[in-house]
Design a protein around this motif. Sequence first.
Motif, PDB file in Angstrom:
ATOM      1  N   CYS A  18       0.814  -1.213   0.000  1.00 34.43           N
ATOM      2  CA  CYS A  18       0.000   0.000   0.000  1.00 34.43           C
ATOM      3  C   CYS A  18       0.853   1.272   0.000  1.00 34.43           C
ATOM      4  O   CYS A  18       0.399   2.327   0.459  1.00 34.43           O
ATOM      5  N   ALA A  19       2.060   1.186  -0.487  1.00 31.44           N
ATOM      6  CA  ALA A  19       2.979   2.325  -0.430  1.00 31.44           C
ATOM      7  C   ALA A  19       2.418   3.564  -1.121  1.00 31.44           C
ATOM      8  O   ALA A  19       2.546   4.686  -0.613  1.00 31.44           O
ATOM      9  N   ALA A  20       1.785   3.395  -2.266  1.00 34.24           N
ATOM     10  CA  ALA A  20       1.262   4.553  -3.009  1.00 34.24           C
ATOM     11  C   ALA A  20       0.151   5.242  -2.225  1.00 34.24           C
ATOM     12  O   ALA A  20       0.121   6.482  -2.138  1.00 34.24           O
ATOM     13  N   GLU A  21      -0.750   4.462  -1.637  1.00 33.22           N
ATOM     14  CA  GLU A  21      -1.857   5.032  -0.861  1.00 33.22           C
ATOM     15  C   GLU A  21      -1.338   5.714   0.402  1.00 33.22           C
ATOM     16  O   GLU A  21      -1.818   6.788   0.778  1.00 33.22           O
ATOM     17  N   ILE A  22      -0.365   5.116   1.047  1.00 30.62           N
ATOM     18  CA  ILE A  22       0.217   5.714   2.255  1.00 30.62           C
ATOM     19  C   ILE A  22       0.898   7.027   1.903  1.00 30.62           C
ATOM     20  O   ILE A  22       0.752   8.031   2.613  1.00 30.62           O
ATOM     21  N   LYS A  23       1.623   7.033   0.788  1.00 32.36           N
ATOM     22  CA  LYS A  23       2.317   8.251   0.361  1.00 32.36           C
ATOM     23  C   LYS A  23       1.314   9.358   0.044  1.00 32.36           C
ATOM     24  O   LYS A  23       1.522  10.515   0.431  1.00 32.36           O
ATOM     25  N   ALA A  24       0.227   9.018  -0.630  1.00 40.92           N
ATOM     26  CA  ALA A  24      -0.791  10.024  -0.966  1.00 40.92           C
ATOM     27  C   ALA A  24      -1.396  10.617   0.305  1.00 40.92           C
ATOM     28  O   ALA A  24      -1.576  11.841   0.401  1.00 40.92           O
ATOM     29  N   PHE A  25      -1.710   9.774   1.296  1.00 40.19           N
ATOM     30  CA  PHE A  25      -2.264  10.284   2.547  1.00 40.19           C
ATOM     31  C   PHE A  25      -1.239  11.139   3.282  1.00 40.19           C
ATOM     32  O   PHE A  25      -1.582  12.211   3.807  1.00 40.19           O
ATOM     33  N   ALA A  26      -0.001  10.711   3.311  1.00 42.89           N
ATOM     34  CA  ALA A  26       1.040  11.474   4.012  1.00 42.89           C
ATOM     35  C   ALA A  26       1.240  12.832   3.369  1.00 42.89           C
ATOM     36  O   ALA A  26       1.397  13.840   4.073  1.00 42.89           O
ATOM     37  N   GLU A  27       1.243  12.882   2.036  1.00 44.96           N
ATOM     38  CA  GLU A  27       1.401  14.162   1.357  1.00 44.96           C
ATOM     39  C   GLU A  27       0.237  15.091   1.648  1.00 44.96           C
ATOM     40  O   GLU A  27       0.415  16.292   1.817  1.00 44.96           O
ATOM     41  N   CYS A  28      -0.970  14.539   1.725  1.00 47.16           N
ATOM     42  CA  CYS A  28      -2.139  15.352   2.046  1.00 47.16           C
ATOM     43  C   CYS A  28      -2.090  15.844   3.491  1.00 47.16           C
ATOM     44  O   CYS A  28      -2.492  16.964   3.782  1.00 47.16           O
ATOM     45  N   ALA A  29      -1.588  15.030   4.386  1.00 43.40           N
ATOM     46  CA  ALA A  29      -1.614  15.344   5.816  1.00 43.40           C
ATOM     47  C   ALA A  29      -0.477  16.255   6.260  1.00 43.40           C
ATOM     48  O   ALA A  29      -0.453  16.681   7.417  1.00 43.40           O
ATOM     49  N   VAL A  30       0.454  16.583   5.360  1.00 45.41           N
ATOM     50  CA  VAL A  30       1.575  17.441   5.736  1.00 45.41           C
ATOM     51  C   VAL A  30       1.045  18.796   6.212  1.00 45.41           C
ATOM     52  O   VAL A  30       0.162  19.394   5.590  1.00 45.41           O
ATOM     53  N   ASN A  31       1.571  19.265   7.344  1.00 49.22           N
ATOM     54  CA  ASN A  31       1.215  20.548   7.956  1.00 49.22           C
ATOM     55  C   ASN A  31      -0.250  20.624   8.379  1.00 49.22           C
ATOM     56  O   ASN A  31      -0.803  21.711   8.492  1.00 49.22           O
ATOM     57  N   ARG A  32      -0.880  19.482   8.589  1.00 52.64           N
ATOM     58  CA  ARG A  32      -2.243  19.441   9.115  1.00 52.64           C
ATOM     59  C   ARG A  32      -2.229  18.609  10.391  1.00 52.64           C
ATOM     60  O   ARG A  32      -1.461  17.679  10.510  1.00 52.64           O
ATOM     61  N   THR A  33      -3.094  18.946  11.296  1.00 50.25           N
ATOM     62  CA  THR A  33      -3.213  18.142  12.509  1.00 50.25           C
ATOM     63  C   THR A  33      -4.601  17.525  12.538  1.00 50.25           C
ATOM     64  O   THR A  33      -4.842  16.537  11.871  1.00 50.25           O
TER      65      THR A  33
END
Length: 132
Positions: A41-56
């Motif tokens: 699931c590396a691609a899905e994890i990366k997409a979520f991580a990129e979206c979550a950057v600088n968000r809490t």
Amino acid sequence: MTDTPPPRTNPKYNLRNPLPLSASQEAEVKQIYYKRVRGHCAAEIKAFAECAVNRTVTATWVCRDQRLAMNSCMVAHAKPEEEDRAREEWFATHEERRRAEQAKLDAVEERRAKVIQMMREDEERKRQQAGR
């Protein structure tokens, strides 16, 4: 009439888990398992991580689609079959890890012997200087 014993049947062995594992060994199997699932699931994890950057807290609803995609991928791949593959991988590399650990222990023992030899040589040198 001869009394012959009944034929012995071989017990079925669990080839995927031939030995009972200790808690630390089970933890190593779990690490391999989670690594394999994250790899799928590396691609899905990366997409979520990129979206979550600088968000809490806002990442929960702003990145909802990515989070759901990531979670569904993880659930789809987190199956007992994948854990069995991780266990098989652990057993396949067990001997290699044991040899590596033994090599580390041998290196430590060799270094310890060198230090002891150096200490004895130093003591001998001090005795010779004191005798002069």
